[in-house]
Design a protein around this motif. Sequence first.
Motif, PDB file in Angstrom:
ATOM      1  N   ARG A 106       0.839  -1.214   0.000  1.00  0.00           N
ATOM      2  CA  ARG A 106       0.000   0.000   0.000  1.00  0.00           C
ATOM      3  C   ARG A 106       0.866   1.253   0.000  1.00  0.00           C
ATOM      4  O   ARG A 106       0.532   2.244  -0.645  1.00  0.00           O
ATOM      5  CB  ARG A 106      -0.925   0.009   1.202  1.00  0.00           C
ATOM      6  CG  ARG A 106      -2.045  -0.974   1.074  1.00  0.00           C
ATOM      7  CD  ARG A 106      -2.977  -0.895   2.230  1.00  0.00           C
ATOM      8  NE  ARG A 106      -4.039  -1.888   2.091  1.00  0.00           N
ATOM      9  CZ  ARG A 106      -4.910  -2.175   3.011  1.00  0.00           C
ATOM     10  NH1 ARG A 106      -4.859  -1.554   4.182  1.00  0.00           N
ATOM     11  NH2 ARG A 106      -5.832  -3.079   2.812  1.00  0.00           N
TER      12      ARG A 106
ATOM     13  N   ARG B 215       2.197   1.668  -3.464  1.00  0.00           N
ATOM     14  CA  ARG B 215       1.103   2.129  -4.326  1.00  0.00           C
ATOM     15  C   ARG B 215       0.849   3.625  -4.116  1.00  0.00           C
ATOM     16  O   ARG B 215       0.603   4.363  -5.062  1.00  0.00           O
ATOM     17  CB  ARG B 215      -0.165   1.334  -4.025  1.00  0.00           C
ATOM     18  CG  ARG B 215      -1.270   1.617  -5.006  1.00  0.00           C
ATOM     19  CD  ARG B 215      -2.500   0.795  -4.730  1.00  0.00           C
ATOM     20  NE  ARG B 215      -2.195  -0.619  -4.783  1.00  0.00           N
ATOM     21  CZ  ARG B 215      -2.882  -1.558  -4.135  1.00  0.00           C
ATOM     22  NH1 ARG B 215      -3.902  -1.235  -3.385  1.00  0.00           N
ATOM     23  NH2 ARG B 215      -2.552  -2.825  -4.245  1.00  0.00           N
ATOM     24  N   GLY B 216       0.923   4.058  -2.875  1.00  0.00           N
ATOM     25  CA  GLY B 216       0.724   5.476  -2.572  1.00  0.00           C
ATOM     26  C   GLY B 216       1.808   6.346  -3.178  1.00  0.00           C
ATOM     27  O   GLY B 216       1.525   7.402  -3.750  1.00  0.00           O
TER      28      GLY B 216
ATOM     29  N   LEU C  48      -6.502  12.440  -3.121  1.00  0.00           N
ATOM     30  CA  LEU C  48      -7.092  11.117  -2.935  1.00  0.00           C
ATOM     31  C   LEU C  48      -6.078  10.122  -2.377  1.00  0.00           C
ATOM     32  O   LEU C  48      -6.409   9.283  -1.533  1.00  0.00           O
ATOM     33  CB  LEU C  48      -7.662  10.600  -4.259  1.00  0.00           C
ATOM     34  CG  LEU C  48      -8.934  11.279  -4.749  1.00  0.00           C
ATOM     35  CD1 LEU C  48      -9.272  10.821  -6.162  1.00  0.00           C
ATOM     36  CD2 LEU C  48     -10.085  11.003  -3.808  1.00  0.00           C
ATOM     37  N   THR C  49      -4.846  10.223  -2.828  1.00  0.00           N
ATOM     38  CA  THR C  49      -3.795   9.345  -2.314  1.00  0.00           C
ATOM     39  C   THR C  49      -3.519   9.627  -0.848  1.00  0.00           C
ATOM     40  O   THR C  49      -3.361   8.699  -0.045  1.00  0.00           O
ATOM     41  CB  THR C  49      -2.504   9.520  -3.138  1.00  0.00           C
ATOM     42  OG1 THR C  49      -2.793   9.255  -4.510  1.00  0.00           O
ATOM     43  CG2 THR C  49      -1.418   8.590  -2.672  1.00  0.00           C
TER      44      THR C  49
ATOM     45  N   ARG D 158      -5.648  10.909   1.303  1.00  0.00           N
ATOM     46  CA  ARG D 158      -6.801  10.435   2.061  1.00  0.00           C
ATOM     47  C   ARG D 158      -6.752   8.918   2.259  1.00  0.00           C
ATOM     48  O   ARG D 158      -7.019   8.412   3.345  1.00  0.00           O
ATOM     49  CB  ARG D 158      -8.100  10.826   1.361  1.00  0.00           C
ATOM     50  CG  ARG D 158      -9.330  10.432   2.177  1.00  0.00           C
ATOM     51  CD  ARG D 158     -10.599  10.866   1.537  1.00  0.00           C
ATOM     52  NE  ARG D 158     -10.867  10.052   0.359  1.00  0.00           N
ATOM     53  CZ  ARG D 158     -11.948  10.160  -0.384  1.00  0.00           C
ATOM     54  NH1 ARG D 158     -12.842  11.089  -0.120  1.00  0.00           N
ATOM     55  NH2 ARG D 158     -12.132   9.380  -1.417  1.00  0.00           N
ATOM     56  N   ALA D 159      -6.392   8.203   1.209  1.00  0.00           N
ATOM     57  CA  ALA D 159      -6.296   6.744   1.306  1.00  0.00           C
ATOM     58  C   ALA D 159      -5.204   6.339   2.294  1.00  0.00           C
ATOM     59  O   ALA D 159      -5.384   5.393   3.073  1.00  0.00           O
ATOM     60  CB  ALA D 159      -6.025   6.145  -0.054  1.00  0.00           C
TER      61      ALA D 159
ATOM     62  N   LYS E 247      -6.498   6.794   5.828  1.00  0.00           N
ATOM     63  CA  LYS E 247      -7.442   5.749   6.189  1.00  0.00           C
ATOM     64  C   LYS E 247      -6.724   4.460   6.552  1.00  0.00           C
ATOM     65  O   LYS E 247      -7.146   3.726   7.425  1.00  0.00           O
ATOM     66  CB  LYS E 247      -8.445   5.491   5.068  1.00  0.00           C
ATOM     67  CG  LYS E 247      -9.535   6.500   4.981  1.00  0.00           C
ATOM     68  CD  LYS E 247     -10.548   6.108   3.932  1.00  0.00           C
ATOM     69  CE  LYS E 247     -11.671   7.111   3.860  1.00  0.00           C
ATOM     70  NZ  LYS E 247     -12.683   6.722   2.866  1.00  0.00           N
ATOM     71  N   ASP E 248      -5.625   4.188   5.846  1.00  0.00           N
ATOM     72  CA  ASP E 248      -4.846   2.981   6.126  1.00  0.00           C
ATOM     73  C   ASP E 248      -4.164   3.046   7.481  1.00  0.00           C
ATOM     74  O   ASP E 248      -3.929   2.017   8.128  1.00  0.00           O
ATOM     75  CB  ASP E 248      -3.794   2.747   5.038  1.00  0.00           C
ATOM     76  CG  ASP E 248      -4.393   2.287   3.731  1.00  0.00           C
ATOM     77  OD1 ASP E 248      -5.560   1.830   3.751  1.00  0.00           O
ATOM     78  OD2 ASP E 248      -3.715   2.389   2.702  1.00  0.00           O
TER      79      ASP E 248
END
Length: 65
Positions: A5, A8-9, A55-56, A58-59, A62-63
């Motif tokens: 993750r 990916r970020g 968006l990245t 924010r994701a 959340k993680d």
Amino acid sequence: MNKVRGIRGVLGVAGSVFGAVSAVKSLQTARKDKDRLLLVNAVAGILAAVTGVLLTIRAARKDDK
């Protein structure tokens, strides 16, 4: 899995930065040539890049929770 993750970020942010750089170059060309359509396209590209970064982020937040 957390490492994937993170990667990916980073790739998401890198892609958005690359898009922003391209859009800024288009913006400069549009201003120089006084091309309104290219100017609108460049502004839309910048907004898309900023949205991608947000968006990245924010994701990623959340993680962490």
